[in-house]
Each structure stands twice: as C-alpha cells, then as structure tokens.
Scaffold this motif. Structure first.
Motif, PDB file in Angstrom:
ATOM      1  N   GLU A  45       0.858  -1.177   0.000  1.00 22.53           N
ATOM      2  CA  GLU A  45       0.000   0.000   0.000  1.00 22.53           C
ATOM      3  C   GLU A  45       0.894   1.226   0.000  1.00 22.53           C
ATOM      4  N   LEU A  46       0.725   2.050  -1.020  1.00 20.78           N
ATOM      5  CA  LEU A  46       1.504   3.268  -1.173  1.00 20.78           C
ATOM      6  C   LEU A  46       0.659   4.467  -0.769  1.00 20.78           C
ATOM      7  N   LYS A  47       1.319   5.545  -0.452  1.00 21.35           N
ATOM      8  CA  LYS A  47       0.632   6.788  -0.149  1.00 21.35           C
ATOM      9  C   LYS A  47       1.203   7.859  -1.062  1.00 21.35           C
ATOM     10  N   ALA A  48       0.332   8.536  -1.780  1.00 18.75           N
ATOM     11  CA  ALA A  48       0.746   9.602  -2.692  1.00 18.75           C
ATOM     12  C   ALA A  48       0.315  10.940  -2.123  1.00 18.75           C
ATOM     13  N   MET A  49       1.249  11.853  -2.041  1.00 19.31           N
ATOM     14  CA  MET A  49       0.959  13.215  -1.618  1.00 19.31           C
ATOM     15  C   MET A  49       0.988  14.085  -2.878  1.00 19.31           C
ATOM     16  N   VAL A  50      -0.180  14.569  -3.284  1.00 16.84           N
ATOM     17  CA  VAL A  50      -0.320  15.360  -4.500  1.00 16.84           C
ATOM     18  C   VAL A  50      -0.563  16.808  -4.106  1.00 16.84           C
ATOM     19  N   GLN A  51       0.160  17.703  -4.750  1.00 16.80           N
ATOM     20  CA  GLN A  51      -0.011  19.132  -4.512  1.00 16.80           C
ATOM     21  C   GLN A  51      -0.334  19.788  -5.848  1.00 16.80           C
ATOM     22  N   LEU A  52      -1.513  20.407  -5.938  1.00 13.50           N
ATOM     23  CA  LEU A  52      -1.908  21.137  -7.135  1.00 13.50           C
ATOM     24  C   LEU A  52      -1.830  22.625  -6.832  1.00 13.50           C
ATOM     25  N   GLN A  53      -1.094  23.360  -7.666  1.00 15.33           N
ATOM     26  CA  GLN A  53      -0.886  24.791  -7.453  1.00 15.33           C
ATOM     27  C   GLN A  53      -1.559  25.584  -8.564  1.00 15.33           C
ATOM     28  N   ASN A  54      -2.250  26.629  -8.168  1.00 13.75           N
ATOM     29  CA  ASN A  54      -2.924  27.523  -9.107  1.00 13.75           C
ATOM     30  C   ASN A  54      -2.244  28.893  -9.061  1.00 13.75           C
ATOM     31  N   PRO A  55      -1.304  29.163  -9.981  1.00 20.86           N
ATOM     32  CA  PRO A  55      -0.607  30.465  -9.974  1.00 20.86           C
ATOM     33  C   PRO A  55      -1.338  31.539 -10.778  1.00 20.86           C
ATOM     34  N   ASN A  56      -2.618  31.364 -11.005  1.00 17.21           N
ATOM     35  CA  ASN A  56      -3.390  32.242 -11.873  1.00 17.21           C
ATOM     36  C   ASN A  56      -4.235  33.227 -11.060  1.00 17.21           C
ATOM     37  N   PRO A  57      -4.624  34.341 -11.671  1.00 18.60           N
ATOM     38  CA  PRO A  57      -5.460  35.317 -10.965  1.00 18.60           C
ATOM     39  C   PRO A  57      -6.952  34.962 -10.959  1.00 18.60           C
ATOM     40  N   VAL A  58      -7.308  33.751 -11.372  1.00 16.44           N
ATOM     41  CA  VAL A  58      -8.709  33.289 -11.332  1.00 16.44           C
ATOM     42  C   VAL A  58      -8.764  31.968 -10.580  1.00 16.44           C
ATOM     43  N   SER A  59      -9.897  31.704  -9.935  1.00 15.10           N
ATOM     44  CA  SER A  59     -10.056  30.422  -9.242  1.00 15.10           C
ATOM     45  C   SER A  59     -10.392  29.338 -10.260  1.00 15.10           C
ATOM     46  N   LEU A  60      -9.999  28.099  -9.937  1.00 20.01           N
ATOM     47  CA  LEU A  60     -10.196  26.971 -10.835  1.00 20.01           C
ATOM     48  C   LEU A  60     -11.041  25.901 -10.163  1.00 20.01           C
ATOM     49  N   ARG A  61     -11.852  25.214 -10.958  1.00 21.33           N
ATOM     50  CA  ARG A  61     -12.627  24.066 -10.477  1.00 21.33           C
ATOM     51  C   ARG A  61     -11.938  22.814 -11.002  1.00 21.33           C
ATOM     52  N   ILE A  62     -11.519  21.953 -10.065  1.00 18.38           N
ATOM     53  CA  ILE A  62     -10.725  20.782 -10.424  1.00 18.38           C
ATOM     54  C   ILE A  62     -11.440  19.516  -9.964  1.00 18.38           C
ATOM     55  N   GLN A  63     -11.475  18.533 -10.841  1.00 17.18           N
ATOM     56  CA  GLN A  63     -11.967  17.205 -10.481  1.00 17.18           C
ATOM     57  C   GLN A  63     -10.955  16.572  -9.533  1.00 17.18           C
ATOM     58  N   HIS A  64     -11.429  15.878  -8.516  1.00 17.36           N
ATOM     59  CA  HIS A  64     -10.524  15.227  -7.560  1.00 17.36           C
ATOM     60  C   HIS A  64      -9.508  14.390  -8.337  1.00 17.36           C
ATOM     61  N   PRO A  65      -8.210  14.520  -8.059  1.00 22.19           N
ATOM     62  CA  PRO A  65      -7.195  13.830  -8.866  1.00 22.19           C
ATOM     63  C   PRO A  65      -7.229  12.313  -8.689  1.00 22.19           C
ATOM     64  N   PHE A  66      -6.925  11.630  -9.764  1.00 27.01           N
ATOM     65  CA  PHE A  66      -6.780  10.181  -9.807  1.00 27.01           C
ATOM     66  C   PHE A  66      -5.317   9.907 -10.117  1.00 27.01           C
ATOM     67  N   VAL A  67      -4.677   9.026  -9.345  1.00 31.61           N
ATOM     68  CA  VAL A  67      -3.249   8.759  -9.501  1.00 31.61           C
ATOM     69  C   VAL A  67      -3.031   7.308  -9.887  1.00 31.61           C
ATOM     70  N   ARG A  68      -2.190   7.095 -10.878  1.00 28.19           N
ATOM     71  CA  ARG A  68      -1.759   5.750 -11.283  1.00 28.19           C
ATOM     72  C   ARG A  68      -0.259   5.656 -11.081  1.00 28.19           C
ATOM     73  N   VAL A  69       0.205   4.496 -10.583  1.00 30.02           N
ATOM     74  CA  VAL A  69       1.631   4.246 -10.397  1.00 30.02           C
ATOM     75  C   VAL A  69       2.010   3.122 -11.347  1.00 30.02           C
ATOM     76  N   LEU A  70       3.018   3.376 -12.195  1.00 33.12           N
ATOM     77  CA  LEU A  70       3.434   2.430 -13.223  1.00 33.12           C
ATOM     78  C   LEU A  70       4.921   2.119 -13.079  1.00 33.12           C
TER      79      LEU A  70
END
Length: 153
Positions: A45-70
C-alpha cells in the motif's frame, strides 16, 4: 440597436473569460511524492501526496485527482476515483493524501520480478524507478501529468 451592442460586448467578454480559464488550466502545476505506507498480505500500500498549485489570478474548479503508479508502463496500483469537484482559489494550492493499493503480490512478481519482490518481503532496501500519472479535469478540460520518480522501499 442597443441589444446588438450589449450582445456583442457580452460575447467579447465571455470569449475573453473562457480563453483566460483555458490559459489558466494550462498553467496549473502539480507535484507528487510517493512513499510506502505498509506492506501486507494483499500487496504494497503506497501513499501519494499530490499538490496542485494555481498560480493564476482566477479560481479553478478541479476534479478530484486520480493517480496511477506504473513501472515500465505496467500498472502497479492506483488511487480511488472520486466524483468530486474542488475549488482552488486564485494564487493558492491544494494538497491531497491518496492511498494507492497495489494490484497484489502475483502482479507485483510479474511486473517487478521475483528478486525485487523477495527483497521487499524480507524488508531489505530496494529502489525502483516508477512513473506517476495524475489525471484530472481543470475547468472541464482534461489534465494529465506524468513524472518519473524513484521509490525507495
């Protein structure tokens, strides 16, 4: 006549705003770290720490991230899919802790090999080059980021 002018201005501002959102979607930055959470009878069992950064002057709507490990383009594990939209305000970031369940010991043996899996079961240190994929939607546009990192077991 006034209706045509107002409609034209509304169309111009709408197109400008949509192009700004599309540009903002392309500017989003993501970082991922993966570590071993636990080794059990079902696999790793792995644990992924994902950080999404928005450097823009507008707010963004993001779908909850899905992570695959290959590993060498073969799936080792993936996170759970969540149908949830998250708002990231302007010039800010959002952190996610995702649990990634591996496909099981048989699949791990097929992908990593018996030698590596034997070292993992013994608890010996192992370093594996893996690819991580973050898949999401930003303002309705698809977003995918692939990184190659070294997983230390």
């Amino acid at each position: 006549m006034f209706k045509w002018i107002a409609g034209g201005l509304a169309a111009i501002f709408s197109i400008r705003y949509l192009s700004l959102l599309q540009k903002a979607s392309a500017n989003i930055t993501s970082r991922i770290r993966v570590r071993v959470h636990k080794v059990n009878l079902m696999g790793i069992e792995l644990k992924a720490m994902v950080q999404l950064q928005n450097p823009n002057p507008v707010s963004l709507r993001i779908q909850h991230p899905f992570v695959r490990v290959l590993h060498k383009n073969k799936l080792l594990g993936s996170s759970i899919i969540e149908n949830r939209l998250i708002e990231i305000p302007e010039n800010s970031q959002k952190d996610f802790d995702l649990h990634i369940q591996s496909a099981g010991w048989l699949t791990l043996i097929q992908v990593l090999g018996t030698g590596v899996v034997g070292l993992i079961r013994k608890g010996d240190p192992v370093r594996i080059a893996i690819q991580t994929q973050i898949i999401s939607r930003v303002n309705g546009l698809p977003y995918e980021q692939t990184d190659t990192i070294t997983l230390q077991l």
